[in-house]
Enzyme design. Structure first.
Site, PDB file in Angstrom:
ATOM      1  N   LEU A  72       0.816  -1.230   0.000  1.00  0.00           N
ATOM      2  CA  LEU A  72       0.000   0.000   0.000  1.00  0.00           C
ATOM      3  C   LEU A  72       0.849   1.281   0.000  1.00  0.00           C
ATOM      4  O   LEU A  72       0.572   2.231   0.728  1.00  0.00           O
ATOM      5  CB  LEU A  72      -0.998   0.003   1.173  1.00  0.00           C
ATOM      6  CG  LEU A  72      -1.994  -1.152   1.196  1.00  0.00           C
ATOM      7  CD1 LEU A  72      -2.956  -1.010   2.384  1.00  0.00           C
ATOM      8  CD2 LEU A  72      -2.796  -1.238  -0.102  1.00  0.00           C
ATOM      9  N   CYS A 129      -6.121  -6.451   1.406  1.00  0.00           N
ATOM     10  CA  CYS A 129      -4.709  -6.385   0.985  1.00  0.00           C
ATOM     11  C   CYS A 129      -3.893  -7.414   1.771  1.00  0.00           C
ATOM     12  O   CYS A 129      -3.810  -7.327   2.998  1.00  0.00           O
ATOM     13  CB  CYS A 129      -4.134  -4.986   1.204  1.00  0.00           C
ATOM     14  SG  CYS A 129      -2.359  -4.960   0.829  1.00  0.00           S
ATOM     15  N   LYS A 163     -14.091  -4.810  -1.863  1.00  0.00           N
ATOM     16  CA  LYS A 163     -13.156  -5.713  -2.553  1.00  0.00           C
ATOM     17  C   LYS A 163     -12.751  -6.822  -1.582  1.00  0.00           C
ATOM     18  O   LYS A 163     -12.145  -6.568  -0.532  1.00  0.00           O
ATOM     19  CB  LYS A 163     -11.936  -4.941  -3.049  1.00  0.00           C
ATOM     20  CG  LYS A 163     -11.029  -5.805  -3.938  1.00  0.00           C
ATOM     21  CD  LYS A 163     -10.043  -4.942  -4.696  1.00  0.00           C
ATOM     22  CE  LYS A 163      -9.201  -5.759  -5.663  1.00  0.00           C
ATOM     23  NZ  LYS A 163      -8.265  -4.931  -6.410  1.00  0.00           N
ATOM     24  N   ASN A 190      -9.485 -10.119  -4.873  1.00  0.00           N
ATOM     25  CA  ASN A 190      -8.132  -9.599  -4.710  1.00  0.00           C
ATOM     26  C   ASN A 190      -7.160 -10.771  -4.919  1.00  0.00           C
ATOM     27  O   ASN A 190      -7.579 -11.863  -5.316  1.00  0.00           O
ATOM     28  CB  ASN A 190      -7.975  -8.961  -3.314  1.00  0.00           C
ATOM     29  CG  ASN A 190      -6.877  -7.901  -3.298  1.00  0.00           C
ATOM     30  OD1 ASN A 190      -5.855  -8.040  -3.967  1.00  0.00           O
ATOM     31  ND2 ASN A 190      -7.073  -6.853  -2.537  1.00  0.00           N
ATOM     32  N   GLY A 241      -9.466 -10.640 -11.863  1.00  0.00           N
ATOM     33  CA  GLY A 241      -8.561 -11.774 -11.628  1.00  0.00           C
ATOM     34  C   GLY A 241      -8.138 -12.371 -12.952  1.00  0.00           C
ATOM     35  O   GLY A 241      -8.844 -13.210 -13.513  1.00  0.00           O
ATOM     36  N   GLY A 242      -7.045 -11.884 -13.484  1.00  0.00           N
ATOM     37  CA  GLY A 242      -6.454 -12.504 -14.669  1.00  0.00           C
ATOM     38  C   GLY A 242      -7.156 -12.229 -15.976  1.00  0.00           C
ATOM     39  O   GLY A 242      -6.856 -12.869 -16.986  1.00  0.00           O
ATOM     40  N   GLY A 263      -6.557  -5.914 -14.526  1.00  0.00           N
ATOM     41  CA  GLY A 263      -5.478  -5.641 -13.585  1.00  0.00           C
ATOM     42  C   GLY A 263      -4.115  -5.878 -14.186  1.00  0.00           C
ATOM     43  O   GLY A 263      -3.573  -5.025 -14.903  1.00  0.00           O
TER      44      GLY A 263
HETATM   45  C1  SIN Z   1      -0.411  -3.669  -2.207  1.00  0.00           C
HETATM   46  O1  SIN Z   1      -0.249  -2.449  -2.242  1.00  0.00           O
HETATM   47  O2  SIN Z   1       0.232  -4.381  -1.430  1.00  0.00           O
HETATM   48  C2  SIN Z   1      -1.406  -4.324  -3.114  1.00  0.00           C
HETATM   49  C3  SIN Z   1      -2.782  -3.959  -2.732  1.00  0.00           C
HETATM   50  C4  SIN Z   1      -3.688  -5.127  -2.562  1.00  0.00           C
HETATM   51  O3  SIN Z   1      -3.345  -6.252  -2.914  1.00  0.00           O
HETATM   52  O4  SIN Z   1      -4.787  -4.933  -2.069  1.00  0.00           O
END
Ligand code: SIN
Length: 303
Positions: A72, A129, A163, A190, A241-242, A263
């Site tokens: 993040l 996350c 999410k 995610n 997702g992919g 993504g």
């Molecule tokens: C990250 O910033 O680590 C990725 C964000 C996430 O997977 O939600």
């Protein structure tokens, strides 16, 4: 061809969005994408305070995928509102801000701040996350998920997307908790927690040891989760997702997603969204439909 779709209170001109963390704050992508054609942009997650993220290395390429442990990295919500929202909100598409709290209390306070910001059309809660301490805990217990979302729902008049993480045994109970908390839609999925090892050095490659796996490798898992939730929980779904081709987009729509987010493909084929938008009307028409809405969730289940 009517490409419009709805995620609860949020209407979109078309179902093709770009996923948080894969598109920066859109300026970087502008040479490759006509931003105004997208159904929406979900910029990188923002937090209450700036974060440097995890130490590098924090990206590893894998077979048909990518592991990230970014952690993040962002400049905080105030910077986002001042420096990124003005550009993002001028692009003629939906802006869905994405936020993550460190605690349950931080989520509604981030949401309340964005509630006052013109140009932010909706808010996606990053409850999932895997790269920060406690990051997925907001989406692994239904009672916590419902509570956080309800508090956010009460803090804004803007639509809310939740999410969710695939790193759970029962995605249905979490998606239903999101519905009960007042989410307009769930974003599924995610990343999946994975690792990579340099065997010669006998060391993990990522400084964080583990990271989130994304890309084509996870598409069948994401598709299964979208299909399962669409069959059992009455809430709009954003599939992610992919997804890297228009065939993938169509599979997610048929499985029950009302929209999709692109993504990892943004890293290896940054203009793919434009080609998908070019070809989407023909694919929908090939099913005998005159709107995207007509094909959503039309999977025929084997008897
Ligand atoms: C990250 O910033 O680590 C990725 C964000 C996430 O997977 O939600």
């Amino acid at each position: 061809m009517d490409l419009s779709v709805a995620l609860g209170r949020l209407s979109l001109a078309n179902p093709i969005l770009v996923a948080s963390g894969t598109f920066g704050y859109a300026k970087e992508a502008a040479p490759f994408v006509d931003l105004g054609r997208l159904g929406g942009i979900v910029p990188k997650t923002v937090t209450s305070l700036p974060r440097a993220g995890n130490r590098p290395p924090r990206i590893v390429e894998t077979a048909s995928g990518m592991l990230n442990s970014i952690g993040l990295d962002n400049d905080g919500i105030d910077h986002f509102i001042e420096h990124h929202v003005p550009y993002l909100s001028r692009q003629g598409t939906r802006l869905i801000a994405n936020v993550a709290g460190k605690t349950e209390d931080e989520f509604p306070s981030l949401v309340a701040k964005l509630d006052l910001v013109a140009g932010v059309d909706a808010i996606e809660l990053n409850l999932s996350c895997p790269n920060v301490s406690g990051g997925i805990d907001f989406a692994t217990k239904p009672e916590v998920t419902e509570r956080v979302i309800r508090r956010c729902y009460e803090s804004t008049g803007k639509p809310i997307l939740a999410k969710l993480t695939p790193n759970v045994t029962d995605i249905l109970s979490i998606a239903d908790a999101a519905r009960q908390g007042g989410a307009d839609a769930v974003t599924l999925i995610n990343t999946l927690v994975g690792t990579a090892i340099d065997w010669r050095k006998r060391r993990p490659i990522l400084s964080n040891v583990v990271g989130g796996l994304s890309g084509p490798a996870i598409k069948p898992i994401a598709l299964r989760m979208v299909m399962m939730v669409a069959r059992k929980v009455a809430i709009p779904i954003v599939g992610v997702g992919g997804i890297s081709t228009l065939d993938d987009v169509m599979e997610f729509l048929i499985a029950g997603a009302s929209a999709v987010q692109l993504g990892t493909v943004n890293f290896f084929d940054p203009s793919s969204s434009m080609r998908m938008l070019d070809d989407l009307p023909t694919a929908v028409a090939s099913l005998g439909a005159s709107s995207v809405q007509e094909v959503i969730g039309t999977l025929e289940w084997p008897r």
